[in-house]
Design an enzyme around this catalytic site. Structure first.
Site, PDB file in Angstrom:
ATOM      1  N   THR A   1       0.866  -1.199   0.000  1.00 34.72           N
ATOM      2  CA  THR A   1       0.000   0.000   0.000  1.00 34.72           C
ATOM      3  C   THR A   1       0.895   1.239   0.000  1.00 34.72           C
ATOM      4  O   THR A   1       1.973   1.230   0.579  1.00 34.72           O
ATOM      5  CB  THR A   1      -0.875  -0.007   1.280  1.00 34.72           C
ATOM      6  OG1 THR A   1      -1.793  -1.086   1.197  1.00 34.72           O
ATOM      7  CG2 THR A   1      -1.627   1.300   1.474  1.00 34.72           C
TER       8      THR A   1
ATOM      9  N   ARG B   1     -14.485  -6.889  -1.164  1.00 32.21           N
ATOM     10  CA  ARG B   1     -13.938  -6.478   0.142  1.00 32.21           C
ATOM     11  C   ARG B   1     -13.357  -5.054   0.058  1.00 32.21           C
ATOM     12  O   ARG B   1     -12.679  -4.691  -0.886  1.00 32.21           O
ATOM     13  CB  ARG B   1     -12.846  -7.461   0.547  1.00 32.21           C
ATOM     14  CG  ARG B   1     -12.109  -7.109   1.846  1.00 32.21           C
ATOM     15  CD  ARG B   1     -10.806  -6.388   1.585  1.00 32.21           C
ATOM     16  NE  ARG B   1     -10.020  -6.217   2.806  1.00 32.21           N
ATOM     17  CZ  ARG B   1      -8.947  -5.445   2.890  1.00 32.21           C
ATOM     18  NH1 ARG B   1      -8.522  -4.763   1.846  1.00 32.21           N
ATOM     19  NH2 ARG B   1      -8.292  -5.335   4.020  1.00 32.21           N
TER      20      ARG B   1
ATOM     21  N   GLY C   1     -11.017  -2.291   2.185  1.00 31.31           N
ATOM     22  CA  GLY C   1     -10.093  -2.166   3.317  1.00 31.31           C
ATOM     23  C   GLY C   1     -10.180  -0.803   3.978  1.00 31.31           C
ATOM     24  O   GLY C   1     -11.167  -0.067   3.839  1.00 31.31           O
ATOM     25  N   ASP C   2      -9.121  -0.459   4.706  1.00 32.19           N
ATOM     26  CA  ASP C   2      -9.107   0.796   5.472  1.00 32.19           C
ATOM     27  C   ASP C   2      -8.719   2.005   4.635  1.00 32.19           C
ATOM     28  O   ASP C   2      -9.064   3.140   4.988  1.00 32.19           O
ATOM     29  CB  ASP C   2      -8.120   0.684   6.640  1.00 32.19           C
ATOM     30  CG  ASP C   2      -6.698   0.405   6.150  1.00 32.19           C
ATOM     31  OD1 ASP C   2      -6.538  -0.463   5.266  1.00 32.19           O
ATOM     32  OD2 ASP C   2      -5.763   1.061   6.634  1.00 32.19           O
TER      33      ASP C   2
ATOM     34  N   GLY D   1      -6.232  -4.043   6.786  1.00 21.85           N
ATOM     35  CA  GLY D   1      -7.239  -2.985   6.833  1.00 21.85           C
ATOM     36  C   GLY D   1      -8.329  -3.209   7.864  1.00 21.85           C
ATOM     37  O   GLY D   1      -8.794  -2.260   8.508  1.00 21.85           O
TER      38      GLY D   1
HETATM   39  N1  GLY Z   1      -4.319  -1.548   4.269  1.00 23.45           N
HETATM   40  C1  GLY Z   1      -4.726  -1.986   3.007  1.00 23.45           C
HETATM   41  C2  GLY Z   1      -5.888  -2.867   3.047  1.00 23.45           C
HETATM   42  O1  GLY Z   1      -6.076  -3.595   4.017  1.00 23.45           O
HETATM   43  O2  GLY Z   1      -6.639  -2.861   2.117  1.00 23.45           O
END
Ligand code: GLY
Length: 342
Positions: A210, A238, A240-241, A264
């Site tokens: 990331t 899905r 993520g964060d 995430g």
């Molecule tokens: N931190 C990246 C994700 O989990 O998508």
């Protein structure tokens, strides 16, 4: 200090640099000359993975990618660019670089396809924009910025985000543009060893790459940007964060700008990026302690954050062995590292 001695007990590492106020005490870089406008920038290329296990060629590719993006950011800041423009441009450069898990070079989901997430935030106004599960934009971070500036919303996802983006004249690409041999190979390995154990699926090698950037510009404005392909083998749909404002990305001139990297789901559960800011705002806790405390709430090996405040203090905090990052400021400090140590 031996990194292992430090990371084994808690797998927690911190780098904190008081850029503008106490730089000389750290004997790094030069004091800014009187009248110089001051700035600070920190970028990351993802937590997870163990650089000691990578080939020298791959380590060098990551260092080069971080260095190129960092130097572009510094150049812009030296010319007086705004934090928001700098974080977008730096992340665009990393999205173009196949060595990182963002846009070109993104990891593949369980179906062997890419789904991209990104967000951007302006610390001056709290304006923010995000996209989730987009597939055809070369620069998801620029699409996120368009959501911020051209809609009344914060987060667009999937087909809606794609449709909106196509009205904005942003550059698109075929799926083959995003796919690299390295990721296909990783995906095949993931597929062949596919485990039902969540622990196995969240191993560090499944999420490194990331990208993110946090900046304090010469007017003391803060901004943060984060972009990712998410987790290798993630379930279709899905999110993520990284596109969740407050979880993987946050900026507020009154506290700090934060970009996260790691698993995430753990960042979303704890609202990590906003938690760093909240510790500063309500506890009057300094940036470095706030970041350390927030990352300290994560399970071991879950990831880390980069952060900067409006005084130009810079922090790298992680509980993984590896976290590719770079930082620089107006005093001449510049470093590119794959772990806290080097
Ligand atoms: N931190 C990246 C994700 O989990 O998508």
């Amino acid at each position: 200090m031996n990194l292992e001695n430090r990371v084994i007990p808690r797998l927690l590492c911190t780098l904190s640099i008081c850029a503008f106020t106490c730089f000389s005490s750290l004997a790094m870089g030069q004091e800014p000359a009187e009248g110089d406008a001051m700035f600070a920038i920190v970028i990351h290329g993802g937590a997870g993975g163990n650089p000691a296990e990578w080939t020298e060629e791959y380590r060098e590719a990551r260092r080069a990618g971080i260095g190129k993006a960092l130097d572009r950011g510094v150049k812009m800041l030296q010319s007086g660019a705004l934090a928001l423009d700098v974080v977008e441009e730096v992340v665009r450069i990393m999205e173009d670089d196949p060595v990182f898990n963002a846009a070109r070079g993104a990891v593949l989901n369980e179906q062997g396809e890419h789904e991209l997430d990104a967000s951007i935030m302006d610390g001056k106004t709290l304006a923010c924009g995000a996209v989730a599960s987009v597939r055809s934009f070369k620069h998801p971070i620029s699409l996120a910025r368009k959501v911020m500036t051209e809609t009344r919303h914060v987060l667009l996802m999937g087909d809606g985000a794609e449709k909106f983006g196509k009205t904005q004249g942003l550059e698109t690409a075929d799926p083959s543009y995003f796919r690299t041999e390295r990721r296909v190979e990783q995906w095949r390995r993931w597929k062949s060893k596919q485990s039902t154990s969540m622990h196995e699926q969240n191993k560090p090698e499944s999420y490194f790459g990331t990208v993110g950037c946090v900046v304090c510009d010469t007017q003391r404005n803060l901004a943060a940007a984060t972009s990712t392909g998410g987790l290798m083998g993630k379930r279709w749909g899905r999110v993520g964060d990284s596109p969740i404002v407050g979880a993987g990305n946050y900026a507020d001139n009154g506290t700090c700008a934060v970009s996260g990297t790691g698993i995430g789901e753990e960042f979303i559960r704890r609202n990590i990026a906003a938690d760093v800011a909240a510790r500063m705002r309500y506890g009057h806790t300094p940036l470095s302690d706030s970041a350390e405390q927030s990352v300290g709430t994560l399970p071991e090996n879950a990831g880390g954050v980069i952060a900067v405040d409006a005084k130009g203090n810079m922090v790298i905090e992680c509980n993984t062995v590896g976290m590719s990052h770079g930082f620089a400021d107006s005093s001449g400090t510049r470093a590119v590292r794959l772990t806290r140590e080097k």
